[in-house]
Design an enzyme around this catalytic site. Sequence first.
Site, PDB file in Angstrom:
ATOM      1  N   LYS A   1       0.597  -1.279   0.356  1.00 30.72           N
ATOM      2  CA  LYS A   1      -0.117   0.303  -0.046  1.00 30.72           C
ATOM      3  C   LYS A   1       1.456   1.288   0.258  1.00 30.72           C
ATOM      4  O   LYS A   1       2.383   1.175   0.220  1.00 30.72           O
ATOM      5  CB  LYS A   1      -1.088  -0.102   1.771  1.00 30.72           C
ATOM      6  CG  LYS A   1      -2.321   0.986   0.964  1.00 30.72           C
ATOM      7  CD  LYS A   1      -3.024   0.156   0.132  1.00 30.72           C
ATOM      8  CE  LYS A   1      -4.298   0.694  -0.212  1.00 30.72           C
ATOM      9  NZ  LYS A   1      -5.716  -0.211  -1.144  1.00 30.72           N
TER      10      LYS A   1
ATOM     11  N   GLY B   1     -20.028   6.551  -1.492  1.00 25.29           N
ATOM     12  CA  GLY B   1     -19.191   7.194  -2.833  1.00 25.29           C
ATOM     13  C   GLY B   1     -18.873   5.956  -3.636  1.00 25.29           C
ATOM     14  O   GLY B   1     -20.336   5.211  -4.360  1.00 25.29           O
TER      15      GLY B   1
END
Length: 353
Positions: free
Chosen positions: A81, A184
């Site tokens: 990440k 979202g």
Amino acid sequence: MTAFWTEPDYDDHELVQLVRDRKSGLTAIIALHSTHLGPAGGGTRFWHYTEPKAALRDVLRLSRGMSYKNAMAGLPMGGGKAVILADDARTKSPDLIAAFGDAVDALGGRYVTAEDVGITEADMVAVSKRTSFVSGLPVGEGQAGGDPGPFTAMGIYLGIKAAVAHKLGKDSMAGVRVALQGTGSVGGGVARLLAADGATLVLADVDAARVRALANEIGADTVAPDAIMTTPCDVFSPNALGAILDEESIAKLDCPIVAGGANNQLARAHHGALLAERDILYAPDYVINGGGIISVALEYFARVEGHACDVTEVNARIAQIPERLREIWQESENTGVSSDVVADRMAQKLIGR
């Protein structure tokens, strides 16, 4: 700040790298948790952190989650990440994105990046001009790729249906009340899929205009963001940011199921046991939300091999998510071990830990 390797979220990560580029103003952290199964795959988050320690905690937890997610999805990828530390104004310049792409390229393929919160498909296109170790790029019709959000939403939707069947014994979502946090790209997609099945939805989002528009579109109710976790429902579905399930919030849940796409929903490892003590069925987040990385990974490997990725293959992989969840829940019931720990042990075995 103490040494990062003494932080509670450090989990024998293979690499944790601070990236600074004075000219563009880039400050980023790239963390590779494991490359046991292949290159570390995981998106880049562009976020304003009030303190650097929060950014470090985020990247450590998210990269470990990607190791587990990729392993449980049966992908030949490890876990990584990146977080880009945005300023107060969330200033994102072409030079900053280019500098980040150079940092990814310098790792020589150990890390493959993609979209996450605050990063767009256009940003990934810009990154791809600096490195080939990127996925989530625009593709043609009938091909898998681009925005992974819809694929993530599909996996969560299928996982919620599996949870409702397992816990409530219902083979239909009609009339099932779902309290959905976050509307979202992912949460909104989940809401639309559930609404089409006749579920009764209650929505909440910090973006009041967005949640109101979605509620009007699909005929859902809304509540304030601070009320969604205490809303009586059949399923609480967290699809915003993580670390929301702790002693206080778990005690206030009024539902038999927690199933949603937010990463790292448990504030700490022992909070999964608290859900189990309340007889709340929990869908481990990195299993139910694996649809996006399935798309990203298959797109990446297809590109490396020089061919397009067929969306049919991606959808077939995503359709396996419910069966993985059922295996976890059955093992949890057989052993008395909470579902999050069962999933962790499965994932750790797959990555050789």
